[in-house]
Design a protein around this motif. Structure first.
Motif, PDB file in Angstrom:
ATOM      1  N   VAL A   1     144.311  49.334  61.333  1.00  0.00           N
ATOM      2  CA  VAL A   1     143.099  49.899  60.728  1.00  0.00           C
ATOM      3  C   VAL A   1     143.480  50.512  59.384  1.00  0.00           C
ATOM      4  O   VAL A   1     144.364  51.376  59.326  1.00  0.00           O
ATOM      5  CB  VAL A   1     142.469  50.968  61.644  1.00  0.00           C
ATOM      6  CG1 VAL A   1     141.271  51.616  60.962  1.00  0.00           C
ATOM      7  CG2 VAL A   1     142.062  50.364  62.982  1.00  0.00           C
ATOM      8  N   PRO A  13     132.530  54.984  60.424  1.00  0.00           N
ATOM      9  CA  PRO A  13     133.302  53.762  60.691  1.00  0.00           C
ATOM     10  C   PRO A  13     133.429  52.847  59.474  1.00  0.00           C
ATOM     11  O   PRO A  13     134.459  52.186  59.292  1.00  0.00           O
ATOM     12  CB  PRO A  13     132.533  53.107  61.841  1.00  0.00           C
ATOM     13  CG  PRO A  13     131.940  54.273  62.584  1.00  0.00           C
ATOM     14  CD  PRO A  13     131.579  55.267  61.513  1.00  0.00           C
ATOM     15  N   LEU A  18     139.263  46.905  60.161  1.00  0.00           N
ATOM     16  CA  LEU A  18     140.228  46.408  61.138  1.00  0.00           C
ATOM     17  C   LEU A  18     140.667  45.032  60.670  1.00  0.00           C
ATOM     18  O   LEU A  18     139.829  44.195  60.324  1.00  0.00           O
ATOM     19  CB  LEU A  18     139.557  46.303  62.518  1.00  0.00           C
ATOM     20  CG  LEU A  18     140.409  45.792  63.676  1.00  0.00           C
ATOM     21  CD1 LEU A  18     141.440  46.839  64.087  1.00  0.00           C
ATOM     22  CD2 LEU A  18     139.520  45.442  64.876  1.00  0.00           C
ATOM     23  N   TRP A  92     147.628  53.739  62.675  1.00  0.00           N
ATOM     24  CA  TRP A  92     146.592  53.132  63.534  1.00  0.00           C
ATOM     25  C   TRP A  92     146.823  51.625  63.601  1.00  0.00           C
ATOM     26  O   TRP A  92     146.129  50.841  62.961  1.00  0.00           O
ATOM     27  CB  TRP A  92     145.204  53.429  62.959  1.00  0.00           C
ATOM     28  CG  TRP A  92     144.812  54.886  62.972  1.00  0.00           C
ATOM     29  CD1 TRP A  92     145.597  55.954  63.224  1.00  0.00           C
ATOM     30  CD2 TRP A  92     143.505  55.409  62.688  1.00  0.00           C
ATOM     31  NE1 TRP A  92     144.887  57.121  63.126  1.00  0.00           N
ATOM     32  CE2 TRP A  92     143.582  56.817  62.794  1.00  0.00           C
ATOM     33  CE3 TRP A  92     142.278  54.843  62.357  1.00  0.00           C
ATOM     34  CZ2 TRP A  92     142.493  57.650  62.579  1.00  0.00           C
ATOM     35  CZ3 TRP A  92     141.185  55.680  62.137  1.00  0.00           C
ATOM     36  CH2 TRP A  92     141.290  57.065  62.260  1.00  0.00           C
ATOM     37  N   SER A  94     148.315  48.148  66.214  1.00  0.00           N
ATOM     38  CA  SER A  94     148.588  47.652  67.570  1.00  0.00           C
ATOM     39  C   SER A  94     150.080  47.417  67.761  1.00  0.00           C
ATOM     40  O   SER A  94     150.596  47.545  68.876  1.00  0.00           O
ATOM     41  CB  SER A  94     147.817  46.356  67.821  1.00  0.00           C
ATOM     42  OG  SER A  94     148.207  45.388  66.865  1.00  0.00           O
ATOM     43  N   GLY A 301     140.880  50.272  72.833  1.00  0.00           N
ATOM     44  CA  GLY A 301     140.853  49.260  71.784  1.00  0.00           C
ATOM     45  C   GLY A 301     140.951  49.890  70.406  1.00  0.00           C
ATOM     46  O   GLY A 301     140.248  50.863  70.106  1.00  0.00           O
ATOM     47  N   ALA A 303     139.910  48.919  67.674  1.00  0.00           N
ATOM     48  CA  ALA A 303     138.652  48.829  66.918  1.00  0.00           C
ATOM     49  C   ALA A 303     137.786  50.071  67.106  1.00  0.00           C
ATOM     50  O   ALA A 303     136.917  50.369  66.285  1.00  0.00           O
ATOM     51  CB  ALA A 303     137.862  47.585  67.347  1.00  0.00           C
ATOM     52  N   ARG A 304     138.019  50.806  68.178  1.00  0.00           N
ATOM     53  CA  ARG A 304     137.220  51.996  68.443  1.00  0.00           C
ATOM     54  C   ARG A 304     137.730  53.239  67.701  1.00  0.00           C
ATOM     55  O   ARG A 304     137.069  54.278  67.699  1.00  0.00           O
ATOM     56  CB  ARG A 304     137.215  52.302  69.959  1.00  0.00           C
ATOM     57  CG  ARG A 304     136.579  51.223  70.834  1.00  0.00           C
ATOM     58  CD  ARG A 304     135.065  51.183  70.635  1.00  0.00           C
ATOM     59  NE  ARG A 304     134.477  52.509  70.831  1.00  0.00           N
ATOM     60  CZ  ARG A 304     134.257  53.058  72.035  1.00  0.00           C
ATOM     61  NH1 ARG A 304     134.555  52.409  73.136  1.00  0.00           N
ATOM     62  NH2 ARG A 304     133.733  54.257  72.114  1.00  0.00           N
TER      63      ARG A 304
END
Lengths: 343, 343
Positions: A1, A13, A18, A92, A94, A301, A303-304
């Motif tokens: 992110v 947001p 993302l 942020w 993965s 997730g 994305a949140r």
């Protein structure tokens, strides 16, 4: 992110994107990790704007900084075993490649999820502990007031004050949070600061005035508490939410400090890392004894993350905000002792 | 001297009246004294308006409160010898009847005038000493900044900081006072806060930033210093002149306290009376060694008290403000080691 637009006021947001930013191979002294649980923290808001403490503002297009519990995938030349859990400044993301020297193994007491190392047993918990032992120093019979009392820091502060023999009073933003504070976090009383008669409620909750105050809220909350300090009161300035959202800088009335002969401390948790062992031992005890419940505001997730961060800055979280980045890391931290307020 | 009108902003002579309010005979446990030297202190300004700390405002028509060096005329049933000098809360009077229990004998080192018990060896000096040892705690190499540095408190602070191995920097309101601060009060440097480029001068005077700050000045001075604090700085809030003159309440930026991890203390001298012996010994030494010169802003005749008080509140005094009530008490304290800035 990544950050794609500087937030004006509370972040939304749309300030974030993302996407795939690629992942280099680990170099010398580097480790590749898979992020399991990402911590969202209010101080990051300042990095998105004008900077935090001595740190500069984050350039647009950069991955948002943040700390995680992550699993070692490729240890490179380090001694971290593959599959082991570490605390890492991944941002942020993965997946991340990080310097092995900066990693710390995650060690949490049996029965608690690894993400507790980001909250009650991590930096927010250490912040609460350091404010308690170094700034507020409650004596039996004192009244300690904590604002943002169901947040990452505040959720740990009440039980510490109560254990020291003090009366612990929460200031919160909703009736739901007031219930959480008294039922699950060890507070003796809770005051809802959005209630028009909240100052009367604060007077009732603090009949002997206020001996210790941990501030993590807005100007009006600070003003209300400062006018009710007992002689010799201690105040720890832990966080200001006004400034994060672009409001005028929070200010403290000098006369109130003088009349109360108060001592006001600025809290920067990095000055108190020497307390880590004491903090982990004492807060683990409180959790183990059930005096304090683990309170996490979990999201699933990556994305949140932007929405969860926005909710955090607007004070809509209940407990430490954690994003379980991959669905399996959410399941792996499922635990009966872990209350959820996930949305 | 009585209060006949509540001051708006800085007091003016017309707010007071000089007259005969009569003098009762001393009752049981009372002593009649003749006032020699009257101390004028900034805190009295709050009594004339809305009150000071927990004390109520002074009713109109009352004698203005104040502390004096006075001579015992009629000791009543007390053990104070006639002709002996005592510290007494006489108010702004030429003669007074006071409770003997509240009197303290005046003991000053040889070579110093009795009025030193109202200044460097009295409450203002104790305030400076308590701020030094309990709040500012300078270490060798630290930089300590003091505002209103040639006033009753500030005139003692610089030499204490310097003796502790710190660099002492004065903030003053005029070039004349800057010269006094460095030439006669032990300050290493002085900055004139009315100079448009005073913040640059403060930067130059404090190349390592500011480790300790005693505040006795206005909002702009506080703001300028707070932005220049070193990490771990200590601030003692001793006095606010804005409020005395009806300006908005002085406020402190919370972010500045947090970034500096500063500790801010409210000073009320009555909490520190236990330091009296240490204070008198150490400040007497500084005076005796000539590190610190006695600096008094003297006026002769009770009728001059209102004007002298107005000058004090406007920051026009240089040194502790003392009114020698009777002409002979002025002569009796004449002393070659006592600089005068009397007008």
């Amino acid at each position: 992110v990544t950050l794609v637009r500087r937030p004006v006021g509370a972040p939304v947001p749309e300030d974030f994107a993302l996407g795939d930013v690629g992942l280099e191979d680990p170099g010398r002294g580097q480790v590749r990790v898979r992020v399991r649980s990402l911590s969202l923290d209010p101080y990051v808001r300042s990095l998105l704007g004008s900077g935090h403490l001595a740190e500069a503002a984050l350039p647009l297009g950069s991955v948002v900084p943040g700390r995680s519990v992550a699993e070692v995938v490729d240890p490179g030349d380090s001694a971290h075993p593959p599959g082991s859990l570490v605390l890492a400044e991944t941002g942020w993301r993965s997946d991340a490649v990080v310097d092995s020297a900066a990693l710390r193994p995650v060690v949490v007491p049996a029965g608690l999820p690894p993400s507790v190392a980001l909250g009650a047993l991590g930096m927010p918990g250490l912040t609460a502990y350091a404010a308690h032992v170094r700034h507020l120093r409650p004596r039996p019979g004192d009244t300690v007031v904590v604002s943002a009392a169901t947040g990452g820091v505040g959720s740990v502060s009440g039980a510490l004050a109560r254990r020291a023999g003090a009366r612990a009073v929460a200031i919160v933003g909703s009736r739901e949070k007031a219930e959480v504070a008294t039922a699950r976090l060890g507070y003796d009383a809770a005051v809802v600061r959005t209630d028009p008669r909240w100052l009367d409620a604060l007077d009732e909750a603090c009949p002997d005035r206020i001996h210790g105050y941990a501030h993590l809220a807005d100007q009006a909350t600070l003003d209300g508490v400062m006018e009710r300090l007992a002689a010799g009161a201690r105040v720890s300035l832990v966080g200001v939410i006004d400034q994060n959202n672009g409001a005028p800088a929070t200010r403290l009335r000098v006369g109130a400090v003088m009349v109360a002969r108060a001592t006001v401390h600025g809290m920067v948790v990095h000055d108190h890392l020497d307390l880590t062992d004491d903090h982990v031992r004492e807060v683990s005890d409180l959790l183990g004894e059930g005096v304090l419940e683990l309170l996490e505001d979990t999201h699933v997730g990556l994305a949140r993350a932007p929405e969860a961060f926005s909710r955090l800055l607007l004070g809509r979280n209940v407990g430490k905000v954690v994003v379980h980045v991959h669905p399996e890391s959410s399941r792996s931290t499922e635990h009966p002792s872990q209350p959820r307020s996930s949305t």
